[in-house]
Enzyme design. Sequence first.
Site, PDB file in Angstrom:
ATOM      1  N   VAL A 118       0.854  -1.184   0.000  1.00 54.71           N
ATOM      2  CA  VAL A 118       0.000   0.000   0.000  1.00 54.71           C
ATOM      3  C   VAL A 118       0.887   1.231   0.000  1.00 54.71           C
ATOM      4  CG1 VAL A 118      -1.847   1.247   1.177  1.00 54.71           C
ATOM      5  CG2 VAL A 118      -1.727  -1.251   1.360  1.00 54.71           C
ATOM      6  N   CYS A 119       0.602   2.169  -0.905  1.00 56.24           N
ATOM      7  CA  CYS A 119       1.302   3.449  -0.918  1.00 56.24           C
ATOM      8  C   CYS A 119       2.816   3.220  -1.027  1.00 56.24           C
ATOM      9  CB  CYS A 119       0.911   4.220   0.335  1.00 56.24           C
ATOM     10  SG  CYS A 119       1.434   5.941   0.383  1.00 56.24           S
TER      11      CYS A 119
END
Length: 338
Positions: A118-119
């Site tokens: 994520v990210c």
Amino acid sequence: MAAVRNPVEIGLVVYPGVQEAAVLGLTDLFQLANRLAAERSPDALRLRVSHWQLEDASRTVIRTFDSESGDSEPSAGNEPAMVILPPTLGDPIAREAAAPYAGWLRACHATGATLGSVCAGAFVLAESGLLSGRVATTHWAYRDALAIRFPDILLDAGKLVIDDGDIITAGGYMAWTDLGLKLVDRVLGPTVMMDTARFMLVDPPGREQRFYSPFAPRLNHRDEAILKVQHWLQARGARDVTLATMAEHAGLEERTFLRRFRNATGLKPTEYCQHLRVGKAREMLEATTRSIDQIAWDVGYDDPGSFRKVFARITGLVPGDYRRRFGLERAALPGGGS
């Protein structure tokens, strides 16, 4: 009596600088999904949630939390069936700090584990080499840094989630909800996934990062002639410009200008101007009650139909839907249709 099935373990990696709120949020999301699945069927498959962290003494990655035991007693053992690298709120992890996790991630993947990031967690995953030649996404703010550090990744930062089978990457800080729900869907099924999304009051997977990300032009390319044109376009909102006038402003022949502009910005001049105009239109849709036709005219489009098509292609939403999602006025507005 039905046989008890072993739970599917999802490991959350607690690397240096990780966003602890995402680690705890994912832990809660998966345990909530377990409860909702059990309410539908007492024999439902269960998710086992674990946290994994680098042990300083042995320099190995070990399990530091296990929802099955309910405590935080460190333990080694089999790799989880799924591994998630949550986001960070700071700078992407340094290569040296990520190196010990890279080998462990490769080992997990080799045993059949699905990996997810994520990210900026994508930087940890990329250090393993497993994203080489693969399609992936990250937060739009980290797009250029990831592309420079790992140029062999097929980066598509317009997508919020890219499910590439054994590797799933997600974009923004809060995209851990999208990734978490996608894994719930895989293991516990779409009904439990929708139950979990409804309980948490979050959208099920299907959003796109381009709904949210503003246009961030490349300005650090060191081509002074192209930078001069970029500043000029920004000042006039890319209105009433042609290839000839842009090339003239740069002091270049048109073919040379086209080549250098694309090399510097990653976009053709026409595409670049469209992004600037749509960026201005987004601001107006968010902050004013002007009709969409008027906004189209204000940002340089004589044909509102053409404006709508360009806006939808760049943002993933038609202007009316964009206003309903992000505008200050949530109620129906004059001219606010799609």
